[in-house]
Design a protein around this motif. Sequence first.
Motif, PDB file in Angstrom:
ATOM      1  N   VAL A  49       0.843  -1.197   0.000  1.00  0.00           N
ATOM      2  CA  VAL A  49       0.000   0.000   0.000  1.00  0.00           C
ATOM      3  C   VAL A  49       0.879   1.248   0.000  1.00  0.00           C
ATOM      4  CG1 VAL A  49      -1.869  -1.173   1.219  1.00  0.00           C
ATOM      5  CG2 VAL A  49      -0.176   0.122   2.523  1.00  0.00           C
ATOM      6  N   TYR A  50       0.320   2.317  -0.510  1.00  0.00           N
ATOM      7  CA  TYR A  50       0.985   3.627  -0.458  1.00  0.00           C
ATOM      8  C   TYR A  50       0.575   4.317   0.834  1.00  0.00           C
ATOM      9  CZ  TYR A  50       1.301   8.689  -1.369  1.00  0.00           C
ATOM     10  OH  TYR A  50       1.540  10.041  -1.272  1.00  0.00           O
ATOM     11  N   ARG A 246       4.724   1.545   1.038  1.00  0.00           N
ATOM     12  CA  ARG A 246       5.587   2.224   0.075  1.00  0.00           C
ATOM     13  C   ARG A 246       5.565   3.732   0.311  1.00  0.00           C
ATOM     14  NH1 ARG A 246       7.256  -0.477  -4.631  1.00  0.00           N
ATOM     15  NH2 ARG A 246       8.385   1.476  -4.965  1.00  0.00           N
ATOM     16  N   SER A 251       2.011  12.115  -4.475  1.00  0.00           N
ATOM     17  CA  SER A 251       0.939  11.146  -4.690  1.00  0.00           C
ATOM     18  C   SER A 251       0.819  10.753  -6.160  1.00  0.00           C
ATOM     19  CB  SER A 251      -0.386  11.720  -4.191  1.00  0.00           C
ATOM     20  OG  SER A 251      -0.707  12.930  -4.849  1.00  0.00           O
ATOM     21  N   ALA A 254       3.043   7.886  -6.767  1.00  0.00           N
ATOM     22  CA  ALA A 254       2.467   6.679  -6.179  1.00  0.00           C
ATOM     23  C   ALA A 254       1.395   6.096  -7.092  1.00  0.00           C
ATOM     24  CB  ALA A 254       1.881   7.003  -4.807  1.00  0.00           C
ATOM     25  N   PHE A 255       0.584   6.948  -7.712  1.00  0.00           N
ATOM     26  CA  PHE A 255      -0.462   6.464  -8.603  1.00  0.00           C
ATOM     27  C   PHE A 255       0.133   5.792  -9.838  1.00  0.00           C
ATOM     28  CE2 PHE A 255      -3.599   7.269 -12.065  1.00  0.00           C
ATOM     29  CZ  PHE A 255      -4.587   6.402 -11.590  1.00  0.00           C
ATOM     30  N   PHE A 258       1.182   2.450  -8.793  1.00  0.00           N
ATOM     31  CA  PHE A 258       0.002   1.599  -8.622  1.00  0.00           C
ATOM     32  C   PHE A 258      -0.436   1.004  -9.954  1.00  0.00           C
ATOM     33  CE2 PHE A 258      -4.645   1.448  -9.061  1.00  0.00           C
ATOM     34  CZ  PHE A 258      -4.928   0.422  -8.174  1.00  0.00           C
ATOM     35  N   ILE A 263       2.007  -1.266  -6.413  1.00  0.00           N
ATOM     36  CA  ILE A 263       1.181  -1.028  -5.235  1.00  0.00           C
ATOM     37  C   ILE A 263      -0.157  -1.720  -5.466  1.00  0.00           C
ATOM     38  CG2 ILE A 263      -0.048   0.763  -3.910  1.00  0.00           C
ATOM     39  CD1 ILE A 263       2.237   2.670  -4.568  1.00  0.00           C
ATOM     40  N   ILE A 266      -4.737   1.759  -3.187  1.00  0.00           N
ATOM     41  CA  ILE A 266      -4.405   3.171  -3.045  1.00  0.00           C
ATOM     42  C   ILE A 266      -5.685   3.980  -2.834  1.00  0.00           C
ATOM     43  CG2 ILE A 266      -4.460   3.670  -5.539  1.00  0.00           C
ATOM     44  CD1 ILE A 266      -1.988   5.504  -5.027  1.00  0.00           C
ATOM     45  N   TYR A 528      -8.051  -0.623  -6.218  1.00  0.00           N
ATOM     46  CA  TYR A 528      -7.237  -1.783  -5.831  1.00  0.00           C
ATOM     47  C   TYR A 528      -7.254  -2.840  -6.931  1.00  0.00           C
ATOM     48  CZ  TYR A 528     -11.807  -3.697  -4.261  1.00  0.00           C
ATOM     49  OH  TYR A 528     -13.115  -4.121  -4.182  1.00  0.00           O
ATOM     50  N   ASP A 545      -9.254   4.041   4.056  1.00  0.00           N
ATOM     51  CA  ASP A 545      -8.679   2.969   3.251  1.00  0.00           C
ATOM     52  C   ASP A 545      -7.680   2.111   4.019  1.00  0.00           C
ATOM     53  OD1 ASP A 545      -7.485   5.787   2.518  1.00  0.00           O
ATOM     54  OD2 ASP A 545      -5.817   4.394   2.296  1.00  0.00           O
TER      55      ASP A 545
END
Length: 595
Positions: A49-50, A246, A251, A254-255, A258, A263, A266, A528, A545
């Motif tokens: 997960v972020y 992570r 952000s 991170a996306f 994902f 990931i 998120i 997810y 989340d």
Amino acid sequence: MKSCFRVLLVLFFLASTAFCDQTFPKPDWKELPDPVASPYAEQGGEVCVYIGPSPKSLNYYLENSSIAAHVFSGLYESLLSMSSRNLEYEPHLASKWSISDDKKTFTFWIDKRAKWSDGKPVTAQDVKWTFDAIMNPANKTGVHKVSLSRFESPEVLDDHTIRFTAKEVHWKNLLSIGTFDILPKHAYENLDFNKINFELPVVSGPYEIGELTENVSLTLERRRDWWNNDAVNVQGVNNFDTIRLRFYGESENAFEAFKKGLIDIIGVNTARTWVKETEGQQFADNWIIKQKIQNYRPVGFQGFAMNMRRPPFDDVSVRKAMAHLINREKMNAAIMYNQYFLHKSYFEDLYSPDNPCPNQPYDFNKDKARKLLADSGWKVNPKTGFLEKNGKPLTVKFLTRDSTAERFLAIYEQDLKDVGIQMVIDKKDWAAWMKDMDDFNYEITWAAWGAALFKDPEGMWASSEADRPSGNNITGFKNAKVDELIEMQKSIFSVEERHEICRKIDQLVYEQCPYVLLWNIDYTRLLYWNKFGTPDTVLTKYGDDSSAESYWWLDPYSVADLKDAMEQKLPLPPKPLSVVFDEVFVDPVMDKPKN
């Protein structure tokens, strides 16, 4: 890791005068299964997960951040926990507790089964040492001192019995002493507490630290020897063998990770991502699930916090002018696809259609801003075009840590400039931003806050908290009338009466404008990869989340189906786009199954 319970324990308290002069739990008390946990949950596997940027400490007592709180909740435990069914207290490290007639003496009996990860028993000495470490003036434990300062140092009656005596009656007393995390005295007593950051080798909770790679990730490993593994109310919870957290400073990065499968889960905090970037085969074929979850998670607030301790924001007229100069309607429409409601309160969920908020919004109005500034002595220098007072220009430095803010700040900067205010952007990483906030070394910054089901305004709005380093009163707000109301609510055990006082506090704070209030949503946006089993409710009643880490599990059939679908370019069955907690929740003990 029951990180969602961190939210419950930190934020909620079901106050009742009936608790006095009684011992808990009652003789007829019995453990019940967690009503959200699925009986089909399986243990094993890893979830990634972020969590946010790399923290400067994992010690939640030293770093007042949601990231440190998130990690700490899996490692350490409190004397009491709280039922996700009805928010009533349940035994945890303490097997029972009592409260005196005068509501000032609290005694806890520690469960003799409770053990640290090195095999040593959890004792009353551990509880006392942790309390004293938090309250030690030399330790930088900031906001954690607030509620515990209402108690004398606890008295150890024997190895498994400890007594707390309150200096004053307060509705939050049981919450304060029942839910702070207990640390092992024998592991840390000879260390400098302010340097206990990443080395946390002895724990009592369901997880322990695995690998930590700075600025990359942290793993938490499930403890098969956790002393409470066999309890009825944790079956179907803490399912993942490994939780990989992570770190990303942005952000948006991170996306992107994902979408590449780096990931698994998120939470989406930007409307543009939610509306415009959830397209393509991964989403159309349900390899990635997109869901909007509506539950009872309280609504917080976010805004541009202004440091009232120093010019120019020690002047309420300047603060109000700043509020009138942000075009929230334009930003909501142009950047956020009208996904948000606009704030006009610091306690949004205390109002309803039957009890509407009386605060009048600070509308986007440059004429009002100009008048406020002129009345306060600011005049435009015709040579520069900027406002000046006593020969000094009106320049504000905006401290930021996230590039996603830049689109909003570009609009704000132009509107400020149009009335003669110069804004300078000061971008720093998370650690540097946190240090500046702890030291009050900022002028204006973007801050977002969670909310409590039952409100305690002291930490954020009391004058006594305005100069506490690492506290929640980051704006330095001080107001005598607000202080009176905060004192008044301390001894009131009626939730509704306290909430009415908080509405009065809200209106007084709103008038002083310590924040340029922004916008919010009242649901969780979740993405997810379609390889997990989840409860019917997806998330817990009050959780965000992060509760997925506790209640989801890696489903081997879903893992295989996802792998086959991606290899053969085939769709998977869809899942509901929207999940409303009350529409799907069935308590297996308290409710009859729905037909």
